[in-house]
Design a protein around this motif. Structure first.
Motif, short mmCIF file in Angstrom:
data_model
loop_
_atom_site.label_atom_id
_atom_site.label_comp_id
_atom_site.label_asym_id
_atom_site.label_seq_id
_atom_site.Cartn_x
_atom_site.Cartn_y
_atom_site.Cartn_z
N ILE A 41 0.88 -1.17 0.00
CA ILE A 41 0.00 0.00 0.00
C ILE A 41 0.91 1.22 0.00
O ILE A 41 1.81 1.33 0.83
CB ILE A 41 -0.93 0.00 1.23
CG1 ILE A 41 -1.84 -1.23 1.18
CG2 ILE A 41 -1.75 1.29 1.27
CD1 ILE A 41 -2.67 -1.46 2.43
N THR A 42 0.71 2.11 -0.96
CA THR A 42 1.63 3.24 -1.13
C THR A 42 1.06 4.58 -0.67
O THR A 42 1.69 5.60 -0.86
CB THR A 42 2.06 3.34 -2.61
OG1 THR A 42 0.89 3.47 -3.42
CG2 THR A 42 2.84 2.10 -3.04
N VAL A 43 -0.14 4.56 -0.10
CA VAL A 43 -0.77 5.78 0.41
C VAL A 43 -1.29 5.52 1.82
O VAL A 43 -1.33 4.38 2.27
CB VAL A 43 -1.93 6.26 -0.49
CG1 VAL A 43 -1.43 6.68 -1.86
CG2 VAL A 43 -3.01 5.19 -0.62
N SER A 44 -1.70 6.59 2.50
CA SER A 44 -2.30 6.43 3.83
C SER A 44 -3.56 7.27 3.91
O SER A 44 -3.75 8.21 3.13
CB SER A 44 -1.30 6.84 4.91
OG SER A 44 -0.86 8.16 4.70
N SER A 45 -4.42 6.95 4.85
CA SER A 45 -5.67 7.70 5.04
C SER A 45 -5.36 9.17 5.29
O SER A 45 -4.42 9.50 6.01
CB SER A 45 -6.46 7.14 6.23
OG SER A 45 -6.97 5.88 5.90
N GLY A 46 -6.14 10.03 4.66
CA GLY A 46 -5.95 11.47 4.80
C GLY A 46 -4.97 12.07 3.81
O GLY A 46 -4.84 13.28 3.69
N GLN A 47 -4.27 11.22 3.08
CA GLN A 47 -3.27 11.69 2.11
C GLN A 47 -3.95 12.25 0.87
O GLN A 47 -4.90 11.68 0.36
CB GLN A 47 -2.34 10.55 1.73
CG GLN A 47 -1.25 10.96 0.74
CD GLN A 47 -0.29 9.81 0.44
OE1 GLN A 47 -0.19 8.83 1.19
NE2 GLN A 47 0.41 9.93 -0.67
N SER A 48 -3.45 13.35 0.37
CA SER A 48 -3.93 13.94 -0.87
C SER A 48 -3.29 13.18 -2.04
O SER A 48 -2.09 12.91 -2.01
CB SER A 48 -3.53 15.41 -0.91
OG SER A 48 -4.09 16.03 -2.03
N VAL A 49 -4.11 12.81 -3.03
CA VAL A 49 -3.60 12.07 -4.19
C VAL A 49 -4.06 12.77 -5.47
O VAL A 49 -5.06 13.47 -5.48
CB VAL A 49 -4.08 10.60 -4.20
CG1 VAL A 49 -3.50 9.83 -3.03
CG2 VAL A 49 -5.58 10.49 -4.21
N SER A 50 -3.33 12.53 -6.54
CA SER A 50 -3.72 13.09 -7.83
C SER A 50 -4.12 11.94 -8.76
O SER A 50 -3.75 10.78 -8.53
CB SER A 50 -2.57 13.89 -8.43
OG SER A 50 -1.41 13.10 -8.54
N ALA A 51 -4.87 12.25 -9.78
CA ALA A 51 -5.34 11.25 -10.74
C ALA A 51 -4.14 10.50 -11.32
O ALA A 51 -3.14 11.11 -11.71
CB ALA A 51 -6.13 11.91 -11.86
N GLY A 52 -4.22 9.18 -11.33
CA GLY A 52 -3.15 8.34 -11.87
C GLY A 52 -2.09 7.94 -10.87
O GLY A 52 -1.24 7.10 -11.17
N MET A 53 -2.14 8.52 -9.67
CA MET A 53 -1.15 8.19 -8.65
C MET A 53 -1.37 6.77 -8.14
O MET A 53 -2.50 6.33 -7.97
CB MET A 53 -1.27 9.18 -7.49
CG MET A 53 -0.26 9.03 -6.42
SD MET A 53 -0.47 10.39 -5.24
CE MET A 53 0.59 9.83 -3.94
N ALA A 54 -0.28 6.04 -7.89
CA ALA A 54 -0.38 4.67 -7.39
C ALA A 54 -0.94 4.66 -5.97
O ALA A 54 -0.48 5.39 -5.11
CB ALA A 54 0.99 4.00 -7.41
#
Length: 167
Positions: free
Chosen positions: A108-121
């Motif tokens: 898992i490469t993200v965490s809850s509350g993290q801002s992500v952009s379209a296409g981000m893993a």
């Protein structure tokens, strides 16, 4: 995983499976083997299907593939199964990334509350020894991660819920 292409308004689903040094093509109830592609450069190659080789020229424009083979040009639209499964929720403030196939979570490469952009893993999954990156279908914030590393899941399971920024 099935791949879906639209050609002249008709959808075609196919599956490629490994076969020693090449692949088998599963199209409807047919299995065609061997299938291989040898890339010559960024826009051409040799396609071999059941022992018949044909030179192929192509150009890829996002989801469109312009394919020139046997003196004819065809335009194929690739329907990405990951994108189709990514949004199973039509609400305007939330999207979900769904599992395109059964498997398990490698990372898992993200965490809850993290801002992500379209296409981000968002995560890396594995199914039938094939690793696939699950990407964010839009800009937003990770609202909830529904699985843990090493955990298995079924086809179409919700993996990550996103919410739009400023909700």
């Amino acid at each position: 995983m099935y791949h879906s292409f639209e050609v002249d308004g008709v959808y075609h689903e196919l599956w490629l499976s490994p076969n020693q040094q090449d692949y088998r093509l599963h199209l409807r109830d047919q299995v065609i083997a061997p299938v291989a592609f040898t890339r010559c450069n960024d826009s051409s190659g040799i396609l071999t299907i059941a022992g018949q080789s044909e030179p192929v020229r192509f150009a890829i424009e996002g989801e469109l593939i312009h394919l020139h083979i046997r003196g004819r040009t065809r335009i194929l639209r690739y329907n990405d199964p990951l994108r189709a499964c990514a949004s199973g929720n039509n609400e305007t403030h939330a999207l979900v990334a769904r599992a395109p196939m059964p498997g398990f979570v490698v990372a898992i490469t993200v965490s809850s509350g993290q801002s992500v952009s379209a296409g981000m893993a968002l995560m890396l999954i594995e199914s039938m020894k094939l690793e696939t990156i699950i990407r964010s279908p839009q800009d937003g914030i990770v609202d909830r991660i529904h699985v843990k590393e090493g955990e298995s899941f079924e086809h179409n399971a919700v993996l990550v819920t996103l919410s739009k920024e400023g909700r």
